[in-house]
Design an enzyme around this catalytic site. Structure first.
Site, short mmCIF file in Angstrom:
data_model
loop_
_atom_site.label_atom_id
_atom_site.label_comp_id
_atom_site.label_asym_id
_atom_site.label_seq_id
_atom_site.Cartn_x
_atom_site.Cartn_y
_atom_site.Cartn_z
CG ASP A 9 -1.65 1.23 1.44
OD1 ASP A 9 -2.33 1.63 0.48
OD2 ASP A 9 -1.56 1.85 2.52
CG ASP A 11 -1.92 7.50 0.27
OD1 ASP A 11 -1.00 8.25 -0.09
OD2 ASP A 11 -2.98 7.36 -0.37
C1 BG6 Z 1 -5.80 5.64 0.01
C2 BG6 Z 1 -5.91 6.43 1.29
O1 BG6 Z 1 -4.47 5.24 -0.17
O2 BG6 Z 1 -6.20 6.44 -1.10
C3 BG6 Z 1 -7.32 6.96 1.44
O3 BG6 Z 1 -5.60 5.60 2.39
C4 BG6 Z 1 -7.69 7.78 0.21
O4 BG6 Z 1 -7.42 7.73 2.61
C5 BG6 Z 1 -7.53 6.92 -1.03
O5 BG6 Z 1 -9.04 8.24 0.31
C6 BG6 Z 1 -7.85 7.68 -2.32
O6 BG6 Z 1 -6.87 8.65 -2.53
P1 BG6 Z 1 -6.92 9.75 -3.67
O7 BG6 Z 1 -5.48 10.23 -3.74
O8 BG6 Z 1 -7.38 9.11 -4.93
O9 BG6 Z 1 -7.85 10.81 -3.20
MG MG Z 2 -2.69 3.23 3.49
#
Ligand code: BG6
Ligand code: MG
Length: 212
Positions: A9, A11
């Site tokens: 993963d 984030d």
């Molecule tokens: C995930 C995060 O990696 O990505 C979430 O943990 C987030 O919190 C999701 O909502 C979507 O991210 P993005 O960058 O497309 O808004």
């Molecule tokens: Mg994450």
């Protein structure tokens, strides 16, 4: 070797963009007079942008929000978030993370990203991490985000690896559920270690070198 590939993963695992997601959502929540805490934020880990908004709006006391208004909120949140991302650089990835990824590859593991984020390519580019991976599966390629297994199955497909040979590294409970639903083992780090649902709990990112 028990595993042949590792799916990370992004984030909250490789980069601490989870704090930027929190700040960006918090700004929107304050505008709407919604109380939004770090605990609420844990529910958004791994969940898509649109589903995250629905969770935040659960506490909204105003009139029902129209679809057009939701789209505006999503764009607003992403604009705030992308401003934080724009300030990121190579130093936002720790030496331990970079070194661990390098050692895993040298040991013969194939590495992929499995992230719900549609900003994945931008983050990898800003932090100069793109070349560290053999495949990238992200929010632009899926219709269902975690806890659905789609993004991890996509990563395995891009690697041409069978799911049971893949280990997932996750900071989200939704991600641990997604990994198991994909038929993969999961190693939890950070927030996901609390629920003790993963196959391994990592205290530090480099603990991966003891498992693998
Ligand atoms: C995930 C995060 O990696 O990505 C979430 O943990 C987030 O919190 C999701 O909502 C979507 O991210 P993005 O960058 O497309 O808004
Ligand atoms: Mg994450």
């Amino acid at each position: 070797m028990q595993y042949k590939a590792v799916i990370f993963d992004l984030d909250g695992v490789l980069v601490f963009t989870d704090k930027y997601h929190f700040k960006a959502w918090k700004k929107l929540a304050e505008k709407l007079s919604i109380d939004f805490t770090e605990k609420d934020n844990d529910r958004l880990r791994g969940v898509s942008r649109a589903e995250s908004l629905e969770i935040i709006l659960e506490k909204y006391k105003g009139k029902p929000t129209s679809e057009a208004q939701k789209q505006e909120y999503l764009a607003e949140k992403n604009d705030t978030y992308r401003q934080f991302l724009g300030d990121m650089n190579r130093n936002d990835v720790s030496d331990v993370v970079r070194d661990t990824l390098k050692k895993l590859r040298e040991s013969g593991y194939r590495l992929a990203i499995g992230s719900s984020s549609k900003n994945t390519a931008y983050i990898l580019e800003r932090t100069e991490l793109t070349d560290a991976f053999d495949a990238v599966a992200d929010g632009t390629m899926i219709t269902k985000s975690k806890p659905d297994p789609e993004v991890f199955l996509k990563a395995a497909e891009l690697l041409r690896e069978t799911p049971s040979n893949c280990l997932v590294v996750e900071d989200a409970d939704a991600g641990v559920t997604a990994a198991h639903a994909a038929g993969m083992d999961a190693a939890a780090i950070g927030a996901a270690t609390k629920s003790q649902r993963a196959d391994y709990n990592l205290e530090a990112f480099s603990d991966l070198l003891r498992i693998l």
